[in-house]
Enzyme design. Structure first.
Site, PDB file in Angstrom:
ATOM      1  N   CYS A   1       2.380   3.506   5.583  1.00 53.67           N
ATOM      2  CA  CYS A   1       3.357   2.435   5.727  1.00 53.67           C
ATOM      3  C   CYS A   1       3.257   1.621   4.445  1.00 53.67           C
ATOM      4  O   CYS A   1       2.302   0.867   4.266  1.00 53.67           O
ATOM      5  CB  CYS A   1       3.048   1.558   6.935  1.00 53.67           C
TER       6      CYS A   1
ATOM      7  N   CYS B   1       3.732  -2.431   5.153  1.00 56.02           N
ATOM      8  CA  CYS B   1       2.703  -3.220   5.845  1.00 56.02           C
ATOM      9  C   CYS B   1       1.648  -2.292   6.427  1.00 56.02           C
ATOM     10  O   CYS B   1       0.900  -1.661   5.678  1.00 56.02           O
ATOM     11  CB  CYS B   1       3.313  -4.138   6.898  1.00 56.02           C
ATOM     12  N   SER B   2       1.574  -2.179   7.747  1.00 50.64           N
ATOM     13  CA  SER B   2       0.519  -1.353   8.342  1.00 50.64           C
ATOM     14  C   SER B   2       1.004  -0.669   9.614  1.00 50.64           C
ATOM     15  O   SER B   2       0.248  -0.507  10.562  1.00 50.64           O
ATOM     16  CB  SER B   2      -0.716  -2.201   8.638  1.00 50.64           C
ATOM     17  N   CYS B   3       2.288  -0.263   9.663  1.00 52.57           N
ATOM     18  CA  CYS B   3       2.810   0.475  10.827  1.00 52.57           C
ATOM     19  C   CYS B   3       1.930   1.701  11.072  1.00 52.57           C
ATOM     20  O   CYS B   3       1.595   2.430  10.137  1.00 52.57           O
ATOM     21  CB  CYS B   3       4.242   0.934  10.577  1.00 52.57           C
TER      22      CYS B   3
END
Lengths: 222, 117
Positions: free
Chosen positions: A121, A124-126
């Site tokens: 991702c 961000c941090s999906c």
């Protein structure tokens, strides 16, 4: 709501040494204080209750890579299930009782002899939290996020994963409502393994696509 | 995936779906990621803006995450498209197979059709 992680890693449960009782001995840091203040304010204004926060922690704690590994092992041993999973990742997992509490979709990406999938991702941090729990720290840091899309082969090599040139790399950058789970290649020499034995081989990192799955004898040799 | 298909049953043939219920792009079609640089919360990474990709599949209609980020969800859904862009088109000095691809889901409002790709 921004995806906020609490700050501990779930992947070191199998360490074999004793350690001292975990207790707070240092002064809380800036973000600890910010979190506590925000939580108290939300509570005070009756926007979020302590019970709701505790419940959400329970939700996250109930999701670990073992869940994903179970799905992968089942897909390796049950061709109908595999087809269903590839056609409708979320629906198939939901039919087993795995809820998608964050209302994300799930696409399962199948590794083959000619295709290797990698998940990142960049924004961000999906991460497929409903199936794997919290992402590892490195997954959220910029070096991984940038290099996964710029130089995936060099990045994979640092994980010890050498992808031959005739194998296509597909990097899945997850940006919004979809999450991705890699269905790794079943290792050779595992024809007589049970579903449980297979599941034990499947690691978190293999389901992100940064490593491949190895049979027990390969692990010893490596 | 749920999407609008022309009904087989003639009794339902006169149904007209709303514009946003019908996907604008189809799998196999080439699309360009718009090259615009608005401020605020946007879900299209900079490195992909202006790039051309092929639609791999349609994703279930969803609300606009970007509007939602500003509390502007009016409940209107549009399609996401999962597109594939060759790595060597993104990075001129890409080190790896020319078949390596980047896959990403992009909201309909960020795409335009490419007719000569």
């Amino acid at each position: 709501m921004h995806e906020q992680d609490h700050d501990h890693d779930h992947d070191h449960h199998d360490h074999d040494h004793d350690h001292a009782e975990i207790s707070a001995t240092e002064r809380p840091g800036y973000f600890d204080i910010l979190q506590a203040a925000l939580e108290e304010l939300l509570n005070e204004r009756k926007l979020v209750t302590t019970a709701e926060i505790e419940r959400q922690i329970d939700v996250l704690d109930s999701r670990t890579p073992a869940l994903g590994a179970t799905i992968v092992a089942r897909a390796w041993t049950d061709p109908d299930f595999r087809q269903q999973l590839l056609a409708d990742g979320r629906g198939t997992c939901e039919s087993l009782g795995i809820t998608f509490y964050d209302d994300t979709g799930l696409i399962v990406l199948e590794n083959t002899e000619t295709v290797h999938n990698l998940v990142v991702c960049t924004l961000c941090s999906c991460y497929p939290r409903p199936l794997l729990g919290l992402p590892p720290e490195w997954y959220k840091l910029k070096p991984y996020r940038a290099r996964a899309v710029i130089e995936p082969r060099a990045l994979l090599a640092e994980f010890g994963t050498i992808i031959p040139d005739d194998v296509e790399i597909r990097v899945a950058d997850s940006t919004s409502a979809l999450r991705f789970l890699v269905l790794p290649l079943r290792p050779k020499g595992t024809d007589d393994y049970t579903e449980e034995q297979l599941a034990a081989l499947v690691t978190r990192d293999a389901m992100i696509g940064v490593v491949t799955v190895k049979a027990n004898d390969e692990r010893v040799a490596a | 995936m749920r999407q609008h298909l022309p009904p087989d049953d003639p009794r339902f043939i006169r149904i007209v779906p709303a514009l946003q219920e019908t996907p604008i792009f189809q799998p196999g079609q080439h699309v360009r990621v718009l090259e615009r640089f608005p401020l605020g919360h946007y879900r299209v990474p900079l490195y992909l803006r202006g790039r051309i990709g092929g639609v791999e599949r349609l994703v279930l209609p969803a609300i606009d995450n970007e509007e939602e980020g500003f509390g502007l969800n009016a409940g209107v859904k549009r399609h996401y498209y999962r597109i594939a862009v060759p790595m060597s088109d993104i990075w001129t000095d890409y080190a790896g197979s020319s078949r390596d691809q980047l896959y990403i889901e992009v909201f309909e409002t960020w795409l335009e059709a490419v007719h000569d790709a």
